[in-house]
Design an enzyme around this catalytic site. Structure first.
Site, short mmCIF file in Angstrom:
data_model
loop_
_atom_site.label_atom_id
_atom_site.label_comp_id
_atom_site.label_asym_id
_atom_site.label_seq_id
_atom_site.Cartn_x
_atom_site.Cartn_y
_atom_site.Cartn_z
N GLU A 1 0.80 -1.22 0.00
CA GLU A 1 0.00 0.00 0.00
C GLU A 1 0.84 1.28 0.00
OE1 GLU A 1 -2.92 -0.40 3.11
OE2 GLU A 1 -3.90 -2.09 2.13
N GLU B 1 -5.82 -8.44 -0.08
CA GLU B 1 -6.53 -8.12 1.17
C GLU B 1 -7.96 -7.75 0.82
OE1 GLU B 1 -4.93 -5.09 3.80
OE2 GLU B 1 -2.92 -5.88 3.54
#
Ligand code: IFM
Length: 451
Positions: free
Chosen positions: A169, A354
Site C-alpha cells: 500500500e 486483502e
C-alpha cells in the site's frame, strides 16, 4: 451461516489464503527487534487510540505454529505475511539481528510444512526509527537501504517463497502518513508527501532489481484501491472525485504499468517532486509477475474550494457500514478489477491480497456469530468471480485478516480477524466466518486439528 459460493465455483488453481502483517501480530517487544517509527509514533500522545502499541500484539512471535495450524485447518492454500525490517535490521542498516533471521527462517519452514504457499511482503510499514531519523521516505537513500534489506531477506528465505511483494500500500506509506498524518511518521506536509510518493516506488524498483538478481520467482507489489464516486453530478464534485482517484488509485498503478505519473496530479505535485524523478520511471515500470490488490470500500467526494489542493472532502454514504465506518460496496471491487485489466494491467495476473471487514465481535456461549463478515466475504468473492468470468485474470483471494490484530492508529478495538484474539490471555477462537470459509473450502469432512 454459510457462504452461497462453493469452492468449485472457482478454478482449481485459484488460490485462497489468509493474510497478516508483522507489526500487527508478532509482538515487537520480543526477539531483539529494533525500534520502528510505529513504536515512536504510538509512544506520542494523541496518535493511537488508547496509546496502544504493537509491543505484544497477538504474540505471534511465540505462537506462529498454532496460528499456521489455523490457516491450514480452514483449508486455505496460502498464507500472506510480512517480514519486519526493524526485526531483521534493528538499525535499518548494518548488522542483522540473529534472532530475527532465525524467526523468519523457522516461520518459512513452518508455512511450508503445513502445505501452504508463502506469500511474502517485504515492507508492511515498520520503518526502522534510525532511518526515520535520516528522513525516512523523504530521503532518496531509502531506496538503497530498502534494497540492502531486501537482499538479506532474499538470501534468507526468498527461494522458499511462492511469491514476493515489495511494498504494501504505497498510498498509505506516502499520502496517509505524510499528508493526512494518520500513520507514522505522522507528517502533514505536501513536499514530504510528494517525495515519499516517488521514493516508495523507487524503493520498490531497487528491490525488484535485487530480487531478480537473486532469481526469486513471482515478484509483485501490493496496491490499495478505493472506488471513488462524486457526491453529486456537479462538475465540481466530479472533478473532486477525479482528484481523489488520481492520488489514491491512478498515481501508483500508472507509474508501475506505464512509467508516467497522471498529469492532472503531477500538475500540482511537480513543484515538490525530487529533482530528476523522470529518470527513475523506467526502473519503476520494470515488468512484474503479478499485482496485489487490496480493496475494502469506496469513498464519496465533494469539492471543498476553501481548502488547499486537492480541495476535497469525503461525505458519508448511504450503504451499510463496517465498524471502520467504511461502506460495504462489493461492486467497487468488480469495477476496480475490470478497470485494472482494461487500463493498466492487461494480462498481468492479479491477486486480491486483502479484503475483509472490522466488526464489533463478541464471544457469546463460546462462539462469535459474525454474520455480516460472512456476507461481506461472500459478496466480494462474487464480485471477483464476476470479474474473472469476464476475463480479468484474478488468480487468488486473501482474506484480511487471519487474526484480530493491531489496527494501527485505531489500536486493538477494530477486529478484522477470522479468528478472535483475547488480548489478555492470547486465546484464539475461530469465528463463524472462519467456519464458513472452512466449509466452503474443504466441506464438513475437513477436521480442525490444532495440535
Ligand atoms: O490492517 C490494515 C492492513 O495493515 C493494510 N490494509 C488495510 C488493513 C485494514 O485497515
Amino acid at each position: 451461516m454459510d457462504m452461497t459460493l462453493a469452492r468449485t465455483d472457482f478454478p482449481a488453481e485459484f488460490i485462497f489464503g489468509a493474510a497478516t502483517a508483522a507489526y500487527q501480530i508478532e509482538g515487537a517487544a520480543h526477539g531483539n527487534c529494533g525500534v520502528s517509527h510505529w513504536d515512536t509514533f504510538a509512544a506520542t500522545p494523541g496518535n493511537v487510540v488508547n496509546a496502544e502499541t504493537g509491543a505484544l500484539a497477538c504474540d505471534h512471535y511465540h505462537r506462529f505454529c498454532e496460528d499456521l495450524d489455523l490457516v491450514r485447518a480452514a483449508g486455505f492454500g496460502a498464507y500472506r505475511f510480512s517480514t519486519s525490517w526493524s526485526r531483521i535490521l534493528p538499525e535499518g542498516r548494518g548488522t542483522p539481528n540473529r534472532d530475527g533471521l532465525d524467526f523468519y527462517d523457522r516461520l518459512a519452514d513452518a508455512i511450508l510444512e503445513r502445505g501452504l504457499k508463502p506469500y511474502l511482503t517485504l515492507y508492511h510499514w515498520e520503518l526502522p526509527a534510525a532511518l526515520s531519523d535520516l528522513g525516512g521516505w523523504r530521503n532518496r537513500d531509502v531506496a538503497g537501504w530498502f534494497a540492502d534489506y531486501t537482499e538479506i531477506v532474499a538470501k534468507l528465505i526468498g527461494d522458499r517463497m511462492a511469491a514476493v511483494a515489495t511494498i504494501n500500500e504505497p498510498w498509505c506509506v506516502s499520502w496517509l502518513s505524510h499528508f493526512i498524518g494518520a500513520h507514522a511518521p505522522g507528517m502533514r506536509d505536501i513536499r514530504a508527501t510528494a517525495r515519499a510518493m516517488h521514493h516508495v516506488l523507487l524503493a520498490h524498483a531497487r528491490a525488484i532489481e535485487v530480487l531478480r538478481a537473486n532469481a526469486i520467482p513471482k515478484l509483485g507489489i501490493v496496491l490499495n484501491f478505493e472506488h471513488a464516486n462524486p457526491a453529486s453530478n456537479s462538475d465540481a464534485d466530479i472533478a473532486a472525485a477525479k482528484r481523489h482517484d488520481g492520488i489514491y488509485n491512478r498515481w501508483f498503478v500508472q507509474a508501475l504499468m506505464h512509467g508516467t505519473y497522471p498529469a492532472d496530479i503531477l500538475d500540482t505535485l511537480a513543484a515538490h517532486m525530487p529533482t530528476g524523478f523522470n529518470d527513475d520511471m523506467a526502473a519503476i515500470s520494470a515488468p512484474l509477475d503479478w499485482l496485489g490488490v487490496n480493496y475494502y470500500t469506496r469513498s464519496i467526494l465533494r469539492d471543498a474550494p476553501r481548502q488547499p489542493w486537492p480541495s476535497l472532502e469525503a461525505v458519508e454514504g448511504p450503504l451499510p457500514k463496517t465498524a471502520m465506518d467504511w461502506e460495504v460496496y462489493p461492486d467497487g471491487l468488480y469495477a476496480t478489477l475490470s478497470r485494472l485489466k482494461r487500463d493498466y494491467t492487461g494480462d498481468l495476473p492479479i491477486i486480491v491480497t486483502e479484503n475483509g471487514m472490522a466488526s464489533d465481535d463478541r464471544i457469546e456461549d463460546g462462539t462469535i456469530a459474525d454474520r455480516q463478515r460472512i456476507a461481506y466475504f461472500n459478496d466480494h468473492l462474487a464480485a471477483v468471480m464476476r470479474a474473472t468470468n469476464e476475463g480479468v485474470p484474478v488468480g487468488g483471494y486473501f482474506a484480511w485478516s487471519l487474526l484480530d490484530n493491531y489496527e494501527w492508529a485505531l489500536g486493538y478495538g477494530k477486529r478484522f480477524g477470522l479468528v478472535h484474539v483475547d488480548y489478555e490471555t492470547q486465546r484464539r477462537t475461530p469465528k463463524a466466518s472462519y467456519e464458513a470459509f472452512r466449509r466452503m473450502l474443504i466441506g464438513d469432512s475437513g477436521t480442525i486439528s490444532l495440535n
